[in-house]
Scaffold this motif. Structure first.
Motif, mmCIF file in Angstrom:
data_model
loop_
_atom_site.group_PDB
_atom_site.id
_atom_site.type_symbol
_atom_site.label_atom_id
_atom_site.label_comp_id
_atom_site.label_asym_id
_atom_site.label_seq_id
_atom_site.Cartn_x
_atom_site.Cartn_y
_atom_site.Cartn_z
ATOM 1 N N LEU A 104 0.851 -1.186 0.000
ATOM 2 C CA LEU A 104 0.000 0.000 0.000
ATOM 3 C C LEU A 104 0.884 1.232 0.000
ATOM 4 C CD1 LEU A 104 -3.266 0.790 1.820
ATOM 5 C CD2 LEU A 104 -1.347 2.368 2.094
ATOM 6 N N PHE A 105 0.715 2.066 -1.009
ATOM 7 C CA PHE A 105 1.478 3.307 -1.157
ATOM 8 C C PHE A 105 0.603 4.475 -0.747
ATOM 9 C CE2 PHE A 105 2.696 6.890 -4.062
ATOM 10 C CZ PHE A 105 3.943 7.155 -3.510
ATOM 11 N N LEU A 106 1.142 5.351 0.103
ATOM 12 C CA LEU A 106 0.393 6.529 0.529
ATOM 13 C C LEU A 106 0.691 7.709 -0.391
ATOM 14 C CD1 LEU A 106 0.434 6.731 4.432
ATOM 15 C CD2 LEU A 106 -1.478 6.226 2.925
ATOM 16 N N GLY A 107 -0.331 8.145 -1.113
ATOM 17 C CA GLY A 107 -0.235 9.365 -1.892
ATOM 18 C C GLY A 107 -0.641 10.529 -1.011
ATOM 19 N N SER A 108 -1.291 11.533 -1.581
ATOM 20 C CA SER A 108 -1.760 12.679 -0.815
ATOM 21 C C SER A 108 -2.737 13.475 -1.658
ATOM 22 C CB SER A 108 -0.583 13.577 -0.416
ATOM 23 O OG SER A 108 -1.043 14.793 0.143
ATOM 24 N N THR A 109 -3.769 14.008 -1.026
ATOM 25 C CA THR A 109 -4.736 14.796 -1.792
ATOM 26 C C THR A 109 -4.174 16.144 -2.220
ATOM 27 O OG1 THR A 109 -5.682 15.690 0.259
ATOM 28 C CG2 THR A 109 -6.710 13.711 -0.661
ATOM 29 N N CYS A 110 -3.021 16.561 -1.661
ATOM 30 C CA CYS A 110 -2.434 17.835 -2.073
ATOM 31 C C CYS A 110 -1.798 17.750 -3.458
ATOM 32 C CB CYS A 110 -1.427 18.334 -1.052
ATOM 33 S SG CYS A 110 0.111 17.405 -1.004
ATOM 34 N N ILE A 111 -1.775 16.577 -4.057
ATOM 35 C CA ILE A 111 -1.180 16.441 -5.391
ATOM 36 C C ILE A 111 -2.243 16.512 -6.491
ATOM 37 C CG2 ILE A 111 0.627 15.031 -4.374
ATOM 38 C CD1 ILE A 111 -0.510 12.603 -5.730
ATOM 39 N N TYR A 112 -3.501 16.718 -6.107
ATOM 40 C CA TYR A 112 -4.545 16.944 -7.101
ATOM 41 C C TYR A 112 -4.365 18.339 -7.710
ATOM 42 C CZ TYR A 112 -7.338 12.811 -5.855
ATOM 43 O OH TYR A 112 -7.792 11.536 -5.668
ATOM 44 N N PRO A 113 -4.965 18.603 -8.872
ATOM 45 C CA PRO A 113 -4.859 19.936 -9.479
ATOM 46 C C PRO A 113 -5.324 21.031 -8.524
ATOM 47 C CG PRO A 113 -5.758 18.402 -11.067
ATOM 48 C CD PRO A 113 -5.693 17.664 -9.754
ATOM 49 N N THR A 161 -2.969 2.196 -3.894
ATOM 50 C CA THR A 161 -2.639 3.553 -3.455
ATOM 51 C C THR A 161 -3.804 4.195 -2.720
ATOM 52 O OG1 THR A 161 -1.125 3.900 -5.312
ATOM 53 C CG2 THR A 161 -1.930 5.859 -4.175
ATOM 54 N N ALA A 162 -3.531 4.707 -1.517
ATOM 55 C CA ALA A 162 -4.513 5.474 -0.748
ATOM 56 C C ALA A 162 -4.129 6.943 -0.803
ATOM 57 C CB ALA A 162 -4.550 5.001 0.703
ATOM 58 N N MET A 163 -5.125 7.819 -0.905
ATOM 59 C CA MET A 163 -4.902 9.264 -1.027
ATOM 60 C C MET A 163 -5.489 9.981 0.191
ATOM 61 S SD MET A 163 -3.417 9.848 -4.036
ATOM 62 C CE MET A 163 -3.960 11.353 -4.847
ATOM 63 N N PRO A 164 -4.746 10.050 1.301
ATOM 64 C CA PRO A 164 -5.289 10.712 2.493
ATOM 65 C C PRO A 164 -5.323 12.227 2.355
ATOM 66 C CG PRO A 164 -3.027 10.045 2.872
ATOM 67 C CD PRO A 164 -3.417 9.491 1.533
ATOM 68 N N THR A 165 -6.319 12.825 2.964
ATOM 69 C CA THR A 165 -6.393 14.276 3.035
ATOM 70 C C THR A 165 -5.479 14.766 4.164
ATOM 71 O OG1 THR A 165 -7.948 16.126 3.063
ATOM 72 C CG2 THR A 165 -8.366 14.338 4.622
#
Length: 315
Positions: A104-113, A161-165
Motif C-alpha cells: 500500500l502506497f500513501l499518496g496525498s490529496t495535495c497532489i490533485y490539481p 494507493t490510498a490518497m489521504p487528506t
C-alpha cells in the motif's frame, strides 16, 4: 493479510506510519518489521534490497516520505523531489523483485490539481495544473502512483494507493515554520498562551478550506484497504467535510483557552483555495471515518502537551 504475516511499515516513526503500526498491533498482527531512517536509509537501493531479503517481507505499508508545509516545500524543493523519488522507487521495485504479496502506497490529496472541482474525485488527478508551492513533492508522489500502476500492469503485482487528506494526530510535526497548518496552530496558540502574547499570527488570509483526517482514522482505512481492496485505481481517504482556516484557528484558540487576537499575514500564499475530497469510493467499500474534528483536536492538543512534557523531562 494473515495475522502472522511478515509486515513492513516504512516510516513507522512518522504521523501516518506510527498510527498504522499501532493499528496493526491492536488488530493482533505480531510479526511486524520496522527500522528508523538511521538504521535503514530507504534512499539506498542496495540497503533496501538486503533488508527485504533478510526479513522475507510479505506486506508493505509505504508511509515513509519527506513531508512538510508550505514553508518547507518552498525552501527545500530539491530535497522533496529527490528524497521522495528515491524512497518510493527503491521500496516499490524491491517489493516486486522480492515477491512481496501486497503493498500500500500513501499518496496525498495535495497532489490533485490546484483548481480541481470540489469535492475532488479520484479521476481528477493529472487533469490540471498543480499547486506551485508543493509541485516537487506532488510530482514525486504522482510518479509513485504511476509506478505502482505500471508494475501492476506489467508484472501483475498487487500494489494499491490510498490518497489521504490533511492528517493530524500523535507524532505530528509541531514546528511552527515547517509543519502543516493544524499542528502549527496548536503550537502557536499554546506558546502564545504560556507567554502571555497579545496576538497569534496565522499565515495567509484564513479563507482557504481544508479537510482534516485524524491519523487513527487513516490507519484504520489503510488496514481496511489492505484487507479488502484490489486494483490500480487510487482511493481517497477523508472525512467528507471541510472547514476554513479562520474557523480552524478560532476553534483551536478556544480549545487551548487563548484570549488574544488572531492576525492574518496575507503576504504568505494560501495554497489550494479548497481541498475537499470525494470519499464515495471508500465509503461504498465499507469504510467511514469515525473521529470528529472536535474530538481529534482535543486529543491532538493532549498529545502535544505530553510531548512537550516528555521533552522537558529529558532535558
Amino acid at each position: 493479510m494473515e495475522k502472522q504475516a511478515r509486515i513492513y511499515v516504512a516510516g513507522h516513526k512518522g504521523l501516518a506510519g506510527s498510527a498504522i503500526l499501532r493499528k496493526l498491533r491492536e488488530e493482533g498482527y505480531t510479526n511486524l518489521v520496522f527500522k528508523t531512517s538511521s538504521e535503514l536509509d530507504l534512499r539506498d537501493y542496495n540497503a533496501v534490497n538486503t533488508f527485504f531479503l533478510q526479513n522475507q517481507i510479505e506486506y508493505v505499508f509505504l508511509a515513509a516520505a519527506k513531508v512538510g508545509g508550505i514553508a518547507a516545500n518552498n525552501e527545500y524543493p530539491a530535497d522533496f523531489i529527490r528524497d521522495n523519488l528515491l524512497i518510493q522507487t527503491n521500496v516499490i521495485d524491491v517489493a516486486y523483485k522480492t515477491n512481496v504479496k501486497k503493498l500500500l502506497f500513501l499518496g496525498s490529496t495535495c497532489i490533485y490539481p490546484k483548481f480541481a472541482p470540489q469535492p475532488v474525485k479520484e479521476e481528477y488527478l493529472l487533469t490540471g495544473e498543480l499547486e506551485p508551492t508543493n509541485q516537487p513533492y506532488a510530482i514525486a508522489k504522482i510518479a509513485g502512483i504511476n509506478m505502482c500502476q505500471s508494475y501492476n500492469r506489467q508484472y501483475g503485482t498487487r500494489f494499491i494507493t490510498a490518497m489521504p487528506t490533511n492528517m493530524y494526530g500523535p507524532n505530528d510535526n509541531y514546528d511552527s515554520n515547517n509543519s502543516h497548518v493544524l499542528p502549527a496552530l496548536i503550537r502557536k496558540f499554546h506558546e502564545a498562551k504560556e507567554r502571555g502574547l497579545p496576538f497569534v499570527e496565522v499565515w495567509g488570509t484564513g479563507n482557504p478550506k481544508r479537510e482534516f483526517l485524524h491519523s487513527e482514522d487513516l490507519a484504520d482505512a489503510c488496514v481496511f484497504l489492505m484487507r479488502n481492496y484490489e486494483g490500480s485505481d487510487i482511493v481517497n481517504v477523508g472525512v467528507g467535510n471541510d472547514i476554513s482556516i479562520k474557523e480552524l484557528a478560532e476553534f483551536i484558540r478556544n480549545t487551548i483557552g487563548y484570549t488574544g487576537e488572531i492576525v492574518y499575514n496575507t503576504s504568505i500564499p494560501d495554497g489550494h483555495p479548497r481541498k475537499l475530497v470525494d470519499v464515495t469510493k471508500i465509503n461504498q467499500l465499507g469504510w467511514k471515518a469515525k473521529i470528529t474534528l472536535e474530538e481529534g483536536i482535543i486529543s491532538a492538543y493532549t498529545a502535544f502537551k505530553d510531548e512537550i512534557m516528555s521533552q522537558t523531562i529529558r532535558a
